[in-house]
Write an enzyme that holds these catalytic residues in place. Sequence first.
Site, PDB file in Angstrom:
ATOM      1  N   ASP A  31       0.625  -1.503  -0.182  1.00 22.44           N
ATOM      2  CA  ASP A  31       0.225   0.405  -0.081  1.00 22.44           C
ATOM      3  C   ASP A  31       1.016   1.013  -0.189  1.00 22.44           C
ATOM      4  O   ASP A  31       2.345   1.588  -0.032  1.00 22.44           O
ATOM      5  CB  ASP A  31      -0.490  -0.032   0.862  1.00 22.44           C
ATOM      6  CG  ASP A  31      -2.081   0.638   0.933  1.00 22.44           C
ATOM      7  OD1 ASP A  31      -2.032   2.081   0.724  1.00 22.44           O
ATOM      8  OD2 ASP A  31      -3.961   0.603   1.274  1.00 22.44           O
ATOM      9  N   ASP A  44       4.198   2.661  -4.525  1.00 18.43           N
ATOM     10  CA  ASP A  44       2.674   2.731  -5.375  1.00 18.43           C
ATOM     11  C   ASP A  44       2.633   2.195  -6.352  1.00 18.43           C
ATOM     12  O   ASP A  44       3.703   1.969  -7.212  1.00 18.43           O
ATOM     13  CB  ASP A  44       3.646   4.494  -5.913  1.00 18.43           C
ATOM     14  CG  ASP A  44       2.160   5.417  -6.667  1.00 18.43           C
ATOM     15  OD1 ASP A  44       1.190   4.460  -7.033  1.00 18.43           O
ATOM     16  OD2 ASP A  44       2.687   6.276  -6.575  1.00 18.43           O
ATOM     17  N   ASN A  88      -5.368   6.232 -11.160  1.00 21.67           N
ATOM     18  CA  ASN A  88      -4.814   5.479 -10.429  1.00 21.67           C
ATOM     19  C   ASN A  88      -5.234   4.052 -10.748  1.00 21.67           C
ATOM     20  O   ASN A  88      -4.467   2.969 -10.618  1.00 21.67           O
ATOM     21  CB  ASN A  88      -5.262   6.230  -9.474  1.00 21.67           C
ATOM     22  CG  ASN A  88      -5.033   5.695  -8.095  1.00 21.67           C
ATOM     23  OD1 ASN A  88      -3.815   5.589  -7.681  1.00 21.67           O
ATOM     24  ND2 ASN A  88      -5.761   4.505  -6.847  1.00 21.67           N
ATOM     25  N   SER A 113     -16.644  -4.358  -8.042  1.00 24.57           N
ATOM     26  CA  SER A 113     -17.919  -3.300  -7.889  1.00 24.57           C
ATOM     27  C   SER A 113     -19.322  -4.222  -7.784  1.00 24.57           C
ATOM     28  O   SER A 113     -19.544  -4.592  -9.306  1.00 24.57           O
ATOM     29  CB  SER A 113     -17.439  -1.993  -7.465  1.00 24.57           C
ATOM     30  OG  SER A 113     -18.451  -1.387  -7.012  1.00 24.57           O
ATOM     31  N   TYR A 142     -16.069   5.909 -11.859  1.00 21.11           N
ATOM     32  CA  TYR A 142     -15.264   5.252 -11.084  1.00 21.11           C
ATOM     33  C   TYR A 142     -15.332   3.382 -11.830  1.00 21.11           C
ATOM     34  O   TYR A 142     -14.836   2.104 -11.603  1.00 21.11           O
ATOM     35  CB  TYR A 142     -15.457   4.784 -10.233  1.00 21.11           C
ATOM     36  CG  TYR A 142     -15.757   3.782  -9.173  1.00 21.11           C
ATOM     37  CD1 TYR A 142     -14.967   3.407  -8.485  1.00 21.11           C
ATOM     38  CD2 TYR A 142     -16.819   3.043  -8.621  1.00 21.11           C
ATOM     39  CE1 TYR A 142     -14.651   2.198  -7.332  1.00 21.11           C
ATOM     40  CE2 TYR A 142     -16.510   1.436  -7.919  1.00 21.11           C
ATOM     41  CZ  TYR A 142     -15.454   1.546  -7.530  1.00 21.11           C
ATOM     42  OH  TYR A 142     -15.123   0.251  -6.465  1.00 21.11           O
ATOM     43  N   LYS A 146     -13.566  -0.508 -13.041  1.00 22.15           N
ATOM     44  CA  LYS A 146     -14.010  -2.195 -13.127  1.00 22.15           C
ATOM     45  C   LYS A 146     -14.632  -2.873 -13.791  1.00 22.15           C
ATOM     46  O   LYS A 146     -14.239  -4.257 -14.250  1.00 22.15           O
ATOM     47  CB  LYS A 146     -15.123  -1.737 -11.783  1.00 22.15           C
ATOM     48  CG  LYS A 146     -14.602  -1.042 -10.748  1.00 22.15           C
ATOM     49  CD  LYS A 146     -13.687  -2.100  -9.657  1.00 22.15           C
ATOM     50  CE  LYS A 146     -13.796  -1.644  -8.528  1.00 22.15           C
ATOM     51  NZ  LYS A 146     -12.216  -1.759  -7.743  1.00 22.15           N
ATOM     52  N   LEU A 196     -30.027  -1.431  -4.293  1.00 18.59           N
ATOM     53  CA  LEU A 196     -30.909  -2.415  -4.083  1.00 18.59           C
ATOM     54  C   LEU A 196     -30.989  -2.739  -2.848  1.00 18.59           C
ATOM     55  O   LEU A 196     -30.929  -3.853  -2.421  1.00 18.59           O
ATOM     56  CB  LEU A 196     -30.893  -3.511  -4.301  1.00 18.59           C
ATOM     57  CG  LEU A 196     -31.083  -3.239  -6.454  1.00 18.59           C
ATOM     58  CD1 LEU A 196     -31.099  -4.818  -7.467  1.00 18.59           C
ATOM     59  CD2 LEU A 196     -32.382  -2.697  -6.508  1.00 18.59           C
TER      60      LEU A 196
HETATM   61  N1  LIG Z   1     -15.742   0.398   0.164  1.00 19.35           N
HETATM   62  C1  LIG Z   1     -17.294  -0.008  -0.643  1.00 19.35           C
HETATM   63  O1  LIG Z   1     -17.979   0.262  -0.461  1.00 19.35           O
HETATM   64  C2  LIG Z   1     -16.522  -1.071  -1.344  1.00 19.35           C
HETATM   65  C3  LIG Z   1     -17.180  -0.761  -2.576  1.00 19.35           C
HETATM   66  C4  LIG Z   1     -17.021  -2.412  -3.812  1.00 19.35           C
HETATM   67  C5  LIG Z   1     -15.897  -2.290  -3.956  1.00 19.35           C
HETATM   68  N2  LIG Z   1     -15.010  -1.526  -2.954  1.00 19.35           N
HETATM   69  C6  LIG Z   1     -13.677  -1.984  -3.845  1.00 19.35           C
HETATM   70  O2  LIG Z   1     -12.800  -2.586  -2.884  1.00 19.35           O
HETATM   71  C7  LIG Z   1     -11.118  -2.060  -2.962  1.00 19.35           C
HETATM   72  C8  LIG Z   1     -10.693  -1.778  -1.126  1.00 19.35           C
HETATM   73  O3  LIG Z   1     -11.740  -0.706  -1.106  1.00 19.35           O
HETATM   74  P1  LIG Z   1     -11.666   0.101   0.385  1.00 19.35           P
HETATM   75  O4  LIG Z   1     -12.953   0.909   0.863  1.00 19.35           O
HETATM   76  O5  LIG Z   1     -10.904  -0.651   1.001  1.00 19.35           O
HETATM   77  O6  LIG Z   1     -10.952   1.626   0.078  1.00 19.35           O
HETATM   78  P2  LIG Z   1     -10.130   2.087   1.232  1.00 19.35           P
HETATM   79  O7  LIG Z   1     -10.072   3.571   0.602  1.00 19.35           O
HETATM   80  O8  LIG Z   1     -10.577   2.383   2.352  1.00 19.35           O
HETATM   81  O9  LIG Z   1      -8.335   0.965   0.425  1.00 19.35           O
HETATM   82  C9  LIG Z   1      -7.662   1.653  -0.588  1.00 19.35           C
HETATM   83  C10 LIG Z   1      -6.294   1.110  -0.209  1.00 19.35           C
HETATM   84  O10 LIG Z   1      -5.495   1.279  -1.498  1.00 19.35           O
HETATM   85  C11 LIG Z   1      -4.172   1.985  -1.341  1.00 19.35           C
HETATM   86  N3  LIG Z   1      -4.206   2.804  -2.877  1.00 19.35           N
HETATM   87  C12 LIG Z   1      -5.029   3.574  -3.613  1.00 19.35           C
HETATM   88  N4  LIG Z   1      -4.409   4.017  -4.702  1.00 19.35           N
HETATM   89  C13 LIG Z   1      -3.269   2.698  -4.426  1.00 19.35           C
HETATM   90  C14 LIG Z   1      -1.961   2.873  -5.371  1.00 19.35           C
HETATM   91  N5  LIG Z   1      -2.206   3.356  -6.666  1.00 19.35           N
HETATM   92  N6  LIG Z   1      -0.509   2.913  -4.670  1.00 19.35           N
HETATM   93  C15 LIG Z   1      -0.781   2.261  -3.396  1.00 19.35           C
HETATM   94  N7  LIG Z   1      -1.870   2.094  -3.090  1.00 19.35           N
HETATM   95  C16 LIG Z   1      -3.179   2.336  -3.630  1.00 19.35           C
HETATM   96  C17 LIG Z   1      -4.965   2.921  -0.483  1.00 19.35           C
HETATM   97  O11 LIG Z   1      -3.734   3.491   0.132  1.00 19.35           O
HETATM   98  C18 LIG Z   1      -5.957   2.380   0.201  1.00 19.35           C
HETATM   99  O12 LIG Z   1      -4.739   2.207   1.983  1.00 19.35           O
HETATM  100  C19 LIG Z   1     -11.232  -1.064  -4.335  1.00 19.35           C
HETATM  101  O13 LIG Z   1     -11.045  -1.584  -4.867  1.00 19.35           O
HETATM  102  C20 LIG Z   1     -12.935  -0.667  -4.106  1.00 19.35           C
HETATM  103  O14 LIG Z   1     -13.030  -0.423  -5.327  1.00 19.35           O
HETATM  104  C21 LIG Z   1     -15.423  -0.543  -2.644  1.00 19.35           C
END
Ligand SMILES: NC(=O)c1ccc[n+]([C@@H]2O[C@H](COP(=O)([O-])OP(=O)(O)OC[C@H]3O[C@@H](n4cnc5c(N)ncnc54)[C@H](O)[C@@H]3O)[C@@H](O)[C@H]2O)c1
Length: 290
Positions: A31, A44, A88, A113, A142, A146, A196
Amino acid sequence: MRVAVTGGSGKLGRSVVRRLREDGHEVTNLDRVGARGPGFAEVDLRNYGQVLDIFLGLEDRHAGFDAVVHLAAIPAPGLAPDAATFENNMQATYNVFQAARRAGIKKIVYASSETVLGLPFDVDPPYIPVDEEYPARPESTYSLVKHLEEQMAIQLTRWDPELSITGLRFSNVMDPEDYEEFPSFDHDPRLRKWNLWGYIDGRDGAQAVARALEHGQPGFEAFVIANADTVMSRSSADLAAEVFPGVKVVKELGEHETMLSIDKAKRLLGYAPEHSWRNYHSNRTTPTED
Ligand SMILES: NC(=O)c1ccc[n+]([C@@H]2O[C@H](COP(=O)([O-])OP(=O)(O)OC[C@H]3O[C@@H](n4cnc5c(N)ncnc54)[C@H](O)[C@@H]3O)[C@@H](O)[C@H]2O)c1
């Protein structure tokens, strides 16, 4: 297995890292933020050199991985400029998939997602419960990413018949403390119609990841991952009839049954969600129980 988890510092990632360690896997969180320590490396993911290098090994730490769980992303529309979200998320996922291939890692599980199902359903869903059987309907940048990631996974697994990529189409991720506000959703059935009335407990999301690591087959498969119930006290059939009167309900819905179908994940992954916000509220004296 030696598992790299990208985004392991995030909301879902924390549950996933905990679960995989409990299951006995050797987990490294990759991360760009996180507490320094043996299970974390600052990466990164937009930088291909960094991703490939860490997949091949890290001085004093590890000599490669058996599997990658890719969760890192900007996790929703509206958090950053659309172009930044695209840049990103798309770049990170290409780098992770491509570097895994170059490093000979044959198992990838990643966060897709629920949004690809057509959220926020300003256009009616084709039927209820929604499932994996109709073409994606991304309605935001976004979600477009996906969808493109799923398309990329289809092609990469065609190129390499041994490669297994599982896309988990997670619903809205919740931790137990989020359940405090759930009863407030009840007063307006339209408040949460955008997905939903679905949700996924982070611990059940982590279970889905663990099961996908175990059961993922060569090729690409996408799975909707939600909890077994909705966020609402009203019955699912009532909600569907009131808010989506023109949409065919294709199965008899249990009282609070999810309208984000998890049947495929149950069938092919053995996914069996264990947590519900309802237990949290009925166990108020011991809120840590659920
Ligand atoms: N939160 C939700 O409700 C939800 C729903 C459906 C899908 N998702 C997917 O699940 C995954 C996790 O979501 P989350 O809610 O834990 O998000 P979050 O923002 O809490 O965690 C994402 C992490 O990814 C890291 N990150 C992002 N870009 C980066 C990069 N370029 N290099 C290194 N680290 C990077 C961030 O530092 C962060 O710690 C994501 O792919 C998100 O799209 C989330």
